[in-house]
Motif scaffolding. Structure first.
Motif, PDB file in Angstrom:
ATOM      1  N   HIS A 139       0.854  -1.187   0.000  1.00 45.84           N
ATOM      2  CA  HIS A 139       0.000   0.000   0.000  1.00 45.84           C
ATOM      3  C   HIS A 139       0.890   1.237   0.000  1.00 45.84           C
ATOM      4  O   HIS A 139       1.892   1.291   0.718  1.00 45.84           O
ATOM      5  N   CYS A 140       0.527   2.218  -0.802  1.00 44.01           N
ATOM      6  CA  CYS A 140       1.278   3.464  -0.848  1.00 44.01           C
ATOM      7  C   CYS A 140       0.826   4.370   0.290  1.00 44.01           C
ATOM      8  O   CYS A 140      -0.376   4.543   0.517  1.00 44.01           O
ATOM      9  N   THR A 153      -3.239   4.295  -0.238  1.00 41.95           N
ATOM     10  CA  THR A 153      -4.015   3.751  -1.350  1.00 41.95           C
ATOM     11  C   THR A 153      -3.374   2.422  -1.754  1.00 41.95           C
ATOM     12  O   THR A 153      -2.180   2.207  -1.528  1.00 41.95           O
ATOM     13  N   ALA A 175      -1.509  -0.460  -3.917  1.00 42.90           N
ATOM     14  CA  ALA A 175      -0.421  -0.383  -4.894  1.00 42.90           C
ATOM     15  C   ALA A 175      -0.540  -1.505  -5.918  1.00 42.90           C
ATOM     16  O   ALA A 175      -0.967  -2.619  -5.594  1.00 42.90           O
ATOM     17  N   CYS A 177       0.605   3.827  -7.966  1.00 40.96           N
ATOM     18  CA  CYS A 177      -0.417   4.153  -6.975  1.00 40.96           C
ATOM     19  C   CYS A 177      -1.141   5.431  -7.347  1.00 40.96           C
ATOM     20  O   CYS A 177      -0.675   6.219  -8.170  1.00 40.96           O
TER      21      CYS A 177
END
Length: 447
Positions: free
Chosen positions: A100-101, A113, A115, A135
């Motif tokens: 996840h970013c 958000t 990835a 992302c």
């Protein structure tokens, strides 16, 4: 009575002097404390800590916590619908997990958000490979830094963030040359200087090189070019994190990553140049992409571009000039260059005709905004078309050992194209070698 009054007066004067002394000392001490406090609080890192309450990395390689992966750099890239950021990394291919970013949005951080992870198809069998992570930036977020989390609810302040580049869109250069990696205490000083000066005469504005290790002599030359602004040196300490390979095939050379991360640095350089350079040349330091029907690269591309407006990558055929064969008159064998380590490209004029019946190598001139992923000799993902430039228009001069065994001079083609630049090239090379302290003092006086 008079004696008592005199004693009182003396005591009063003494107390007054002590009071004044005390006040002065208090003022002095206060000033010193204030000055010290100001000095301690003034450096920029303190301000950055206040704005970004997370660790920030400005290094070229950053380990990713809780993984076996490495982060290299992050760029704004909105060419693919639904994505805003492309992170270039080095991932262990058998250890890919959901990521996840996590973003820094002004003073707010840990907005996340999902990835999307894209391992490049060219990895030549090595355990680690060039990897892109895409992302989307959260809504109402002016993102400045990003990192990756294995768990979206993880404490982001324990992770290291990297800056997001290419937020400013301003083309400053026509041509940038990307040279992948220097390693093994590289010491080909003379050819390095000659090659950069040829490129300068051809209209190149900037050269980017990734330096793992080089000799002290070449390091002085790199510093000289960097101070001038023509060369951008990116430190590339890949050996601190992985066991890099000396070759391009895992079964032959072993190691974690191909050729000291050559594929990673080429892609990083394309994105580094995407918003500041119209064209990018992808080649090695012992290669020169040389126009044969035009005086420079500007004229070449001004001709090719209107003819092929949809092309994003122009392929240039490799032509080998074997280093074993020398021009017989030795007219360019100068005493002042004899003590400079490296190959003198002006002494090699014999060109080997390519064997087109087998796999043949090309290097590229690309429009960086048309490239999504590149390999060394081909484009992996693109937004434009490809075009092979005829060798009589432009070819790649590559000084190296021959690939067809030992060929006699009679079996080679004479090619003196580099000599067309001798009038300006030779004094320019002398100038940079002198500036870097490579030419002895007694020889400098003869220039």
């Amino acid at each position: 009575m008079n004696t008592k009054t005199g004693n009182t007066t003396c005591l009063w004067k003494r107390d007054f002097v002590l009071l004044i002394f005390t006040v002065v000392m208090v003022i002095l001490l206060y000033s010193m404390v204030t000055e010290e406090t100001t000095t301690v609080r003034s450096p920029v890192p303190k301000l950055q800590e206040k704005i970004y309450p997370v660790p920030i990395s400005e290094e070229s390689i950053t380990p990713l916590k809780n993984t076996k992966h490495l982060l290299v750099s992050a760029f704004m890239d909105q060419r693919i619908k639904g994505f805003d950021i492309r992170i270039i990394g080095i991932f262990k291919r058998d250890s890919i997990q959901p990521l996840h970013c996590s973003f820094c949005c002004g003073s707010v951080f840990n907005q996340t958000t999902p990835a999307t992870i894209l391992v490049h198809s060219d990895h030549f069998g090595f355990p680690y490979g060039a990897t892109d992570v895409l992302c989307q930036i959260p809504q109402n977020c002016d993102a400045s830094h990003v990192t990756l989390l294995t768990n979206p609810s993880a404490n982001a302040s324990e992770h290291t963030f990297i800056p997001i580049r290419n937020k400013m869109k301003k083309t400053r250069f026509n041509f940038t040359v990307c040279i992948s990696t220097l390693f093994g205490d590289y010491n080909n000083v003379l050819q390095f200087a000659q090659t950069l000066e040829v490129y300068r005469l051809l209209g190149v504005d900037r050269v980017v090189i990734y330096n793992t290790s080089c000799s002290p002599e070449l390091d002085r030359l790199l510093r000289s070019y960097s101070q001038e602004g023509f060369l951008e040196v990116v430190p590339w300490p890949i050996g601190n994190f992985l066991t890099p390979s000396n070759g391009w095939r895992f079964q032959d050379f072993g190691g974690d990553l191909e050729y000291y991360g050559q594929l990673v640095t080429l892609n990083e350089c394309v994105y580094r140049s995407m918003e500041r350079s119209r064209y990018v040349l992808l080649n090695d330091i012992d290669q020169i992409i040389m126009p044969y029907k035009h005086d420079n690269l500007v004229s070449l591309m001004n001709t090719l571009e209107p003819q092929h407006p949809n092309v994003g990558a122009f392929f240039i055929e490799e032509h080998i000039f074997p280093c074993k064969h020398f021009e017989p008159s030795r007219k360019f064998h100068f005493p002042r260059w004899e003590k400079v380590p490296g190959v003198n490209i002006l002494e090699h004029i014999y060109r080997q005709e390519p064997d087109r019946s087998v796999y043949h190598q090309y290097k590229m001139i690309v429009k960086p905004k048309s490239i999504e992923q590149t390999s060394v000799h081909e484009v992996l993902k693109k937004f434009g078309e490809l075009y092979k430039v005829p060798p009589d228009v432009c070819r790649m001069i590559h000084l190296r050992s021959g690939l067809q065994g030992f060929l006699n001079v009679e079996e080679l083609n004479e090619d003196k194209r580099l000599w067309d630049f001798q009038e300006k090239l030779i004094p320019n090379v002398d100038k940079v070698l002198k500036r870097a302290g490579m030419i002895p003092a007694e020889e400098q006086n003869k220039l």
